[in-house]
Write a protein that holds these residues in place. Structure first.
Motif, PDB file in Angstrom:
ATOM      1  N   GLN A   1      -9.612   2.811 -16.112  1.00  0.00           N
ATOM      2  CA  GLN A   1      -9.179   1.778 -15.165  1.00  0.00           C
ATOM      3  C   GLN A   1      -9.001   2.076 -13.894  1.00  0.00           C
ATOM      4  OE1 GLN A   1      -5.709   0.248 -17.127  1.00  0.00           O
ATOM      5  NE2 GLN A   1      -6.893  -1.155 -18.455  1.00  0.00           N
ATOM      6  N   LYS A   2      -8.316   3.345 -13.681  1.00  0.00           N
ATOM      7  CA  LYS A   2      -8.313   3.557 -12.308  1.00  0.00           C
ATOM      8  C   LYS A   2      -9.653   4.109 -11.691  1.00  0.00           C
ATOM      9  CE  LYS A   2      -3.472   5.673 -12.415  1.00  0.00           C
ATOM     10  NZ  LYS A   2      -2.948   6.909 -12.362  1.00  0.00           N
TER      11      LYS A   2
ATOM     12  N   TYR B   1       1.048  -1.403   0.051  1.00  0.00           N
ATOM     13  CA  TYR B   1       0.019   0.056  -0.023  1.00  0.00           C
ATOM     14  C   TYR B   1       0.754   1.228  -0.149  1.00  0.00           C
ATOM     15  CZ  TYR B   1      -4.025   3.004   0.907  1.00  0.00           C
ATOM     16  OH  TYR B   1      -4.753   3.985   0.768  1.00  0.00           O
TER      17      TYR B   1
ATOM     18  N   GLU C   1     -12.407   2.664 -12.411  1.00  0.00           N
ATOM     19  CA  GLU C   1     -13.148   1.253 -11.932  1.00  0.00           C
ATOM     20  C   GLU C   1     -12.596   0.635 -10.662  1.00  0.00           C
ATOM     21  OE1 GLU C   1     -13.204  -1.112 -15.330  1.00  0.00           O
ATOM     22  OE2 GLU C   1     -14.030   0.098 -16.858  1.00  0.00           O
ATOM     23  N   LYS C   2     -11.421   1.137 -10.290  1.00  0.00           N
ATOM     24  CA  LYS C   2     -10.881   0.323  -9.262  1.00  0.00           C
ATOM     25  C   LYS C   2     -11.187   1.181  -7.828  1.00  0.00           C
ATOM     26  CE  LYS C   2      -6.882  -1.491 -11.509  1.00  0.00           C
ATOM     27  NZ  LYS C   2      -5.217  -1.675 -11.576  1.00  0.00           N
ATOM     28  N   MET C   3     -11.669   2.276  -8.007  1.00  0.00           N
ATOM     29  CA  MET C   3     -12.130   3.175  -6.943  1.00  0.00           C
ATOM     30  C   MET C   3     -13.131   2.775  -6.084  1.00  0.00           C
ATOM     31  SD  MET C   3     -11.623   7.169  -8.112  1.00  0.00           S
ATOM     32  CE  MET C   3     -10.087   7.710  -8.462  1.00  0.00           C
ATOM     33  N   SER C   4     -13.131   2.919  -4.734  1.00  0.00           N
ATOM     34  CA  SER C   4     -14.299   2.580  -3.974  1.00  0.00           C
ATOM     35  C   SER C   4     -15.234   3.656  -4.234  1.00  0.00           C
ATOM     36  CB  SER C   4     -13.841   2.246  -2.611  1.00  0.00           C
ATOM     37  OG  SER C   4     -13.466   3.311  -1.981  1.00  0.00           O
TER      38      SER C   4
END
Length: 137
Positions: A95-96, A67, A98-101
């Protein structure tokens, strides 16, 4: 991010991070980002400085080496964008996104609204709905 943790995140072999990126230690990177903000318009600088200070403060006790590497890499790339004036035409990678909460998307949206000088009713309603779904108070 204590100094002893930094030993864990430094690559032991050249090229271990892929494209030969040497990560700066957290304090040096923090200072570099704040110096890079001097190039921004005054309103953006104030907003950016507050955001950077808050993010580094929130992540100072993280102990997960992966992390930490991701955090430092992202901020180093950000500093390079600001220093090279590539931030003006930059768009977030799909893509970034889509990875976000959900919380990160809300934070990103609120940051965008603040940068544009607007307040957002949507984000407050969205955040309340999200908390209700997750069983929060």
């Amino acid at each position: 991010m204590r100094p002893s943790i930094m030993r864990l995140v430094r690559p032991r072999r050249p090229g271990i991070l892929g494209n030969e990126v040497n990560l700066l230690p957290p304090l040096s990177l923090y200072r570099r980002v704040l110096r890079a903000h001097r190039r921004l318009p005054f309103e953006h600088r104030l907003l950016g400085d507050d955001y950077v200070k808050n993010e580094f403060r929130l992540h100072k006790d993280v102990e997960n080496p992966l992390y930490i590497v991701g955090f430092l890499t992202s901020w180093q790339q950000y500093a390079e964008q600001i220093e090279g004036d590539r931030w003006k035409d930059a768009k977030i990678d799909a893509q970034k996104l889509e990875k976000m909460s959900d919380e990160q998307i809300i934070q990103f949206y609120e940051l965008m609204q603040s940068a544009q000088g607007r307040t957002s009713e949507y984000s407050h309603h969205f955040y309340d709905d999200l908390k209700a779904k997750k069983g929060g108070n």
